[in-house]
Design a protein around this motif. Structure first.
Motif, short mmCIF file in Angstrom:
data_model
loop_
_atom_site.label_atom_id
_atom_site.label_comp_id
_atom_site.label_asym_id
_atom_site.label_seq_id
_atom_site.Cartn_x
_atom_site.Cartn_y
_atom_site.Cartn_z
N GLU A 65 0.85 -1.19 0.00
CA GLU A 65 0.00 0.00 0.00
C GLU A 65 0.88 1.24 0.00
N MET A 66 0.64 2.11 -0.96
CA MET A 66 1.48 3.29 -1.15
C MET A 66 0.63 4.55 -1.20
N VAL A 67 1.28 5.65 -0.91
CA VAL A 67 0.70 6.97 -1.13
C VAL A 67 1.49 7.60 -2.26
N ALA A 68 0.80 8.09 -3.27
CA ALA A 68 1.48 8.64 -4.45
C ALA A 68 0.98 10.04 -4.75
N GLU A 88 2.63 3.88 5.69
CA GLU A 88 3.11 4.05 7.06
C GLU A 88 4.04 5.27 7.18
N SER A 89 4.88 5.46 6.17
CA SER A 89 5.78 6.61 6.17
C SER A 89 5.00 7.92 6.04
N ALA A 90 3.99 7.91 5.18
CA ALA A 90 3.16 9.10 5.00
C ALA A 90 2.46 9.47 6.30
N LEU A 97 3.88 16.50 11.45
CA LEU A 97 3.50 17.84 11.00
C LEU A 97 2.26 18.37 11.74
N LEU A 98 1.30 17.48 12.00
CA LEU A 98 0.02 17.90 12.59
C LEU A 98 -0.06 17.73 14.10
N GLY A 99 0.82 16.92 14.66
CA GLY A 99 0.82 16.72 16.10
C GLY A 99 -0.48 16.10 16.59
N ASP A 100 -1.08 16.69 17.64
CA ASP A 100 -2.30 16.14 18.24
C ASP A 100 -3.51 16.22 17.32
N PHE A 101 -3.40 17.01 16.26
CA PHE A 101 -4.53 17.16 15.34
C PHE A 101 -4.59 16.01 14.33
N CYS A 102 -3.58 15.16 14.33
CA CYS A 102 -3.52 14.07 13.36
C CYS A 102 -4.33 12.88 13.84
N SER A 103 -5.13 12.30 12.94
CA SER A 103 -5.89 11.10 13.27
C SER A 103 -5.06 9.87 12.88
N ASP A 104 -5.68 8.71 13.01
CA ASP A 104 -4.97 7.47 12.66
C ASP A 104 -5.20 7.07 11.20
N GLU A 105 -5.89 7.89 10.46
CA GLU A 105 -6.15 7.62 9.06
C GLU A 105 -5.72 8.82 8.22
N LEU A 106 -5.54 8.60 6.93
CA LEU A 106 -5.18 9.68 6.03
C LEU A 106 -6.44 10.40 5.56
N GLY A 107 -6.98 11.25 6.46
CA GLY A 107 -8.15 12.04 6.12
C GLY A 107 -7.73 13.29 5.36
N GLU A 108 -8.64 14.25 5.28
CA GLU A 108 -8.38 15.45 4.48
C GLU A 108 -7.18 16.23 4.98
N MET A 109 -7.09 16.43 6.32
CA MET A 109 -5.96 17.18 6.87
C MET A 109 -4.64 16.46 6.67
N GLU A 110 -4.67 15.15 6.89
CA GLU A 110 -3.45 14.35 6.74
C GLU A 110 -3.00 14.33 5.28
N ARG A 111 -3.94 14.22 4.36
CA ARG A 111 -3.61 14.24 2.94
C ARG A 111 -2.99 15.57 2.54
N SER A 112 -3.53 16.65 3.09
CA SER A 112 -2.99 17.98 2.81
C SER A 112 -1.55 18.09 3.28
N GLU A 177 14.45 11.81 13.08
CA GLU A 177 13.21 11.80 13.85
C GLU A 177 12.03 11.24 13.07
N ILE A 178 12.17 11.13 11.77
CA ILE A 178 11.17 10.45 10.95
C ILE A 178 11.89 9.47 10.03
N GLU A 179 11.18 8.43 9.64
CA GLU A 179 11.73 7.45 8.70
C GLU A 179 10.82 7.44 7.48
N MET A 180 11.39 7.71 6.32
CA MET A 180 10.56 7.78 5.12
C MET A 180 11.38 7.41 3.90
N ASP A 181 10.93 6.38 3.19
CA ASP A 181 11.52 6.02 1.90
C ASP A 181 10.66 6.63 0.81
N GLY A 182 11.26 7.48 -0.02
CA GLY A 182 10.51 8.11 -1.10
C GLY A 182 11.08 7.71 -2.44
#
Length: 204
Positions: A65-68, A88-90, A97-112, A177-182
């Protein structure tokens, strides 16, 4: 229009792509560290030329599963960019970036948030290419997709095929502090490849 294909790209052009990867990664690291408010390190990017059918395996399998983020390239050259990272990296980047405002899913704010990070990374690579070539290059607003790697790659497969059986892929790995393969794939249209080569003084 010539019949230029990636298989015919010169060693010089391949070396230039590596340099673009290095400069772009450096620019992206600085910009992301400022945006995220934390230390960001980026491993030396890997530049690979591979057959399109093998891209899925590099991403971790076609069912991964990827985010593109898919962007158009405009200006002196035209084409498209695909920037991919694991879901998972996304999510990790969105939470940072969002801190406490981030949910556990890639909703509108997370996608932004993920779009913003994708913009920074792709913009850094395009700026590096523009600096080396003297061309005016800028990206369109990205479209974001969340799906299995195989499904995501099926969309631009026809366009990739125009240039031949092989594509150029830059792999960047963020650490600290973050792990991300792009994974960054840029596909200029045929005429744009010729413009890039000519601007670099590479004869066709």
């Amino acid at each position: 229009m010539s019949n230029l294909t990636l298989e015919e790209m010169s060693t010089t052009y391949y070396d230039v792509l590596k340099e673009i990867g290095n400069i772009g990664a450096g620019n992206a690291t600085t910009a992301l560290a400022s945006l995220l408010g934390s230390k960001v390190d980026m491993m030396v990017p890997k530049v690979m030329m591979l057959e399109f059918k093998d891209v899925g395996a590099i991403l971790g399998g076609e069912e991964q599963e990827m985010v593109a983020a898919y962007l158009g390239v405009e200006g002196d050259i035209t084409g498209s960019i695909l920037f991919l990272t694991q879901k998972e990296s996304a999510m990790m980047v969105a939470k940072k970036l969002l801190g406490d405002f981030c949910s556990d899913e890639l909703g509108e704010m997370e996608r932004s948030a993920v779009k913003e990070v994708s913009n920074i990374i792709t913009g850094s690579y395009l700026n590096a290419l523009a600096t080396l070539t003297g061309l005016t290059i800028y990206p369109s607003v990205p479209d974001l997709a969340i799906d299995m790697a195989g499904a995501i790659l099926s969309v631009p497969a026809i366009q990739f095929g125009i240039m031949g059986d092989k594509i150029l892929l830059i792999e960047s790995q963020l650490t600290n502090e973050i792990e991300m393969d792009g994974f960054f794939i840029m596909v200029p249209e045929v005429d744009s490849y010729e413009k890039i080569l000519t601007s670099l003084g590479i004869s066709l």
